[in-house]
Enzyme design. Structure first.
Site, PDB file in Angstrom:
ATOM      1  N   THR A  46     -13.497  16.901  17.626  1.00 44.47           N
ATOM      2  CA  THR A  46     -13.469  15.585  18.236  1.00 44.47           C
ATOM      3  C   THR A  46     -12.803  14.531  17.395  1.00 44.47           C
ATOM      4  O   THR A  46     -13.000  14.481  16.205  1.00 44.47           O
ATOM      5  CB  THR A  46     -14.878  15.059  18.477  1.00 44.47           C
ATOM      6  OG1 THR A  46     -14.750  13.818  19.157  1.00 44.47           O
ATOM      7  CG2 THR A  46     -15.611  14.789  17.198  1.00 44.47           C
TER       8      THR A  46
ATOM      9  N   SER B 297      -3.248  -4.315  25.839  1.00 47.76           N
ATOM     10  CA  SER B 297      -2.765  -5.698  25.763  1.00 47.76           C
ATOM     11  C   SER B 297      -3.486  -6.477  24.666  1.00 47.76           C
ATOM     12  O   SER B 297      -4.343  -5.986  23.979  1.00 47.76           O
ATOM     13  CB  SER B 297      -2.905  -6.377  27.120  1.00 47.76           C
ATOM     14  OG  SER B 297      -3.973  -5.833  27.865  1.00 47.76           O
TER      15      SER B 297
END
Lengths: 396, 396
Positions: A188, A396
């Site tokens: 992971t 963003s």
């Protein structure tokens, strides 16, 4: 077991094992630390587990190939902001340049250098900033490197454990990053374990592959598997302590992996609670783990836990969705020790008491499926407005 | 194919096929309609598909057993608010009482009556209200029954299609409910299709089993499979038109299932957008469908779409997470017709234009995996604050 646990102690602060150095710096990829490394004074036995995504990122692939070559690493360089994944031949060249830059800096073989990247998929590495940054890395002893690889993590995740092995001390330390795109399969996100124990690389790999199945592979935040998942272990032997077949070392190693995995689950994107599912009396360990992971992975269960709602029907829904063997008419279920279900139907429980315990920062769900003797665990987190907020505007 | 489509027309309004009646009433389980039924003037050939959850709800199990007995149904009674699932022997007795109440009311065999329930899992049916309500059901022609089974649905989902078969008209009508706990496996939520076509029950079952795989089984809202999922079809033959092996009938039947499945995805809890994934050039249809469903099921993709973010790396992440065969270096990807990825890396696209198209109420993701000739589709929705809000407080 208790005797072993007495010899294995978590330290109050993060500490590098003997012979390991590290650094984390601001290379200009974002505000704050964004580039770091681990360096061992001698080549260390190395092992790794990697994402099963078919789109394996360039640095993940390179580190896998490097470790497979001679099962040794002396350094791992790592960055956040850019994952260098889905970047084609250019991305592979960039990962090689990072590897070579560290080898040149320390005058070591490039086949002793691992590379790890995390961040946005599909963007090219800002190589000018990266190579300039690598030149600035120092041989420090801080945990800045754990900060340099953070993305949406709310805090650095580190642990050091000391094991007393026949009167001598071995340190096992680990750190990791990971908060979203967490649903490991074989490995992971990024996890880095270091130890000054003396151990053969094949034994290290066997230990890692075994214990990752009960730890990192049993957590989920959102069901999404990353292209960059990787856990590496480096053992440089600097303590002089041979830990072959040591129960104390295995316990310390497991504690580090288990702690880091739960830290990732608890710090899942937007999470307010760690959710632990314990399944007992399953036919096989695989069945128990499958059920536990289905429970902590269910969006409906996760939303109900966020809302402190004892909606146990959703937990039963998740259990029933698996193909694990169940005694369907005799399943029992507890939340934080309070029994809600017996023989697969509701018992008379106090809603207000369960609601209160669901407001804790850790919610433990126990399930008894009544068909065998095997147990399994998994960890996840609640699903919150903030998960959506973070992921609706990640770039963003 | 075009010739067939010309003979199959969606009607402007919902219309019951000949010989079918229905009603929906307020029985007192909540504000608004909460109990309803479908009734055919003669026993109809019947087919069904049911949840694969190991905790199959009492009404689901009863309807399955009833249809399997003689492949006929004359009535289906249904309620919202309470799912009658995880309710043990009491729940099974309650479902039988509902079945018998309809049989007594109409003086028909109880083996001709199906029962469907949806709502909260684990609560017992308010049988006083239910049996009193069944006595009030009338033989109307409204679509009130579609409103009576709504839970978090924002609107009733209904469709009627007329097929011209050798100059004669057959009507296929369907309605369904479903908004959360949507991740069907074999069947989904509650769907009810009626037709006045004349068709053998074994052929009806074959058609249902085949077409449910491309429609209801290819939608997901949250990855959670319900204990009550069921789609039933009743064909009473009232039109007198034998539709054995009719392409027009199959096209009409497929259109009804496909429309209803997409309606569920578009009306997913909290959703603002329908997301369609089309995968082409896969090795097998199963592979194509698996990839498509992984894309529309990814929390990260769903969150990005909610935020109008052209974060295609997450779509690649979802594709790579499957075990479907891919040409990993030559995958292409489009969003609403704009190409973002070629040969598995970014093409030069205009972020502003993609952001604008992502703000539409339907987002179509096309993927070419470049290994074969098979195609597959799946439908889902975006993941929003409102999904979390709805599910953090569903029971209160």
């Amino acid at each position: 077991m208790d005797q072993i646990q007495n010899k294995v102690k978590k330290l109050d602060e993060y500490q590098w094992p003997q012979g390991f150095f590290s650094d984390g710096i601001h290379a200009g990829l974002r505000d704050g630390l964004d580039l770091g490394w681990i360096y061992s004074e001698t080549p260390a036995a190395a092992a790794g587990v990697y994402t099963t995504s078919q789109f394996q990122a360039a640095p993940t692939k390179l580190t896998k190939n490097t470790i497979n070559l001679n099962h040794q690493l002396q350094a791992v360089v790592m960055n956040s902001v850019c994952a260098n994944s889905c970047t084609g031949p250019q991305g592979e060249a960039d990962a090689l340049v990072m590897q070579q830059a560290v080898a040149d800096k320390m005058t070591i073989d490039s086949n002793l250098v691992g590379v790890a990247s995390t961040g946005v998929i599909g963007q090219y590495m800002p190589m000018g900033l990266i190579t300039a940054g690598i030149k600035k890395l120092e041989l420090g002893d801080s945990d800045k490197v754990a900060h340099a690889v953070m993305t949406t993590d709310s805090h650095a995740k580190t642990i050091s454990v000391a094991a007393d092995i026949d009167g001598e001390t071995v340190i096992v330390s680990g750190f990791c990053k990971g908060s979203g795109m967490i649903h490991p399969n074989m490995a992971t996100m990024l996890g880095f374990v270091t130890t000054d124990a003396k151990i053969a690389s094949y034994e290290l790999q066997a230990l890692l592959s075994e214990h990752v199945n009960d730890t990192f592979n049993q957590i989920t935040v959102d069901g999404d598997t990353s292209t960059n998942d990787m856990v590496t272990v480096m053992a440089n032997g600097a303590s002089g302590v041979d830990v072959a077949a040591s129960d104390e070392f295995e316990a310390a190693f497991h504690q580090v992996l288990s702690y880091l995995a739960q830290e990732i689950a608890a710090d899942g994107e937007g999470a307010t609670k760690l959710v632990e599912a314990n399944v007992k009396h399953a036919e096989t360990k695989e069945d128990a783990q499958k059920i536990a992971k289905q429970i902590v992975g269910s969006n409906l269960v996760k939303s109900a836990i966020f809302g402190d709602d004892a909606n146990w029907g959703r937990i039963m829904g998740a259990i029933g969705q698996t193909d694990a063997k169940l005694d369907v008419d005799h399943v029992s279920l507890w939340i934080n020790g309070i029994q809600l279900v017996k023989d697969s139907i509701s018992v008379n429980f106090d809603e207000a008491v369960v609601k209160e315990t669901l407001a804790s920062s850790k919610v433990v769900i126990d399930v008894d499926v009544n068909v065998g003797e095997a147990s399994g665990q998994a960890w996840g987190c609640d699903l919150t407005y903030d998960y959506v907020k973070i992921n609706a505007s990640y770039r963003s």
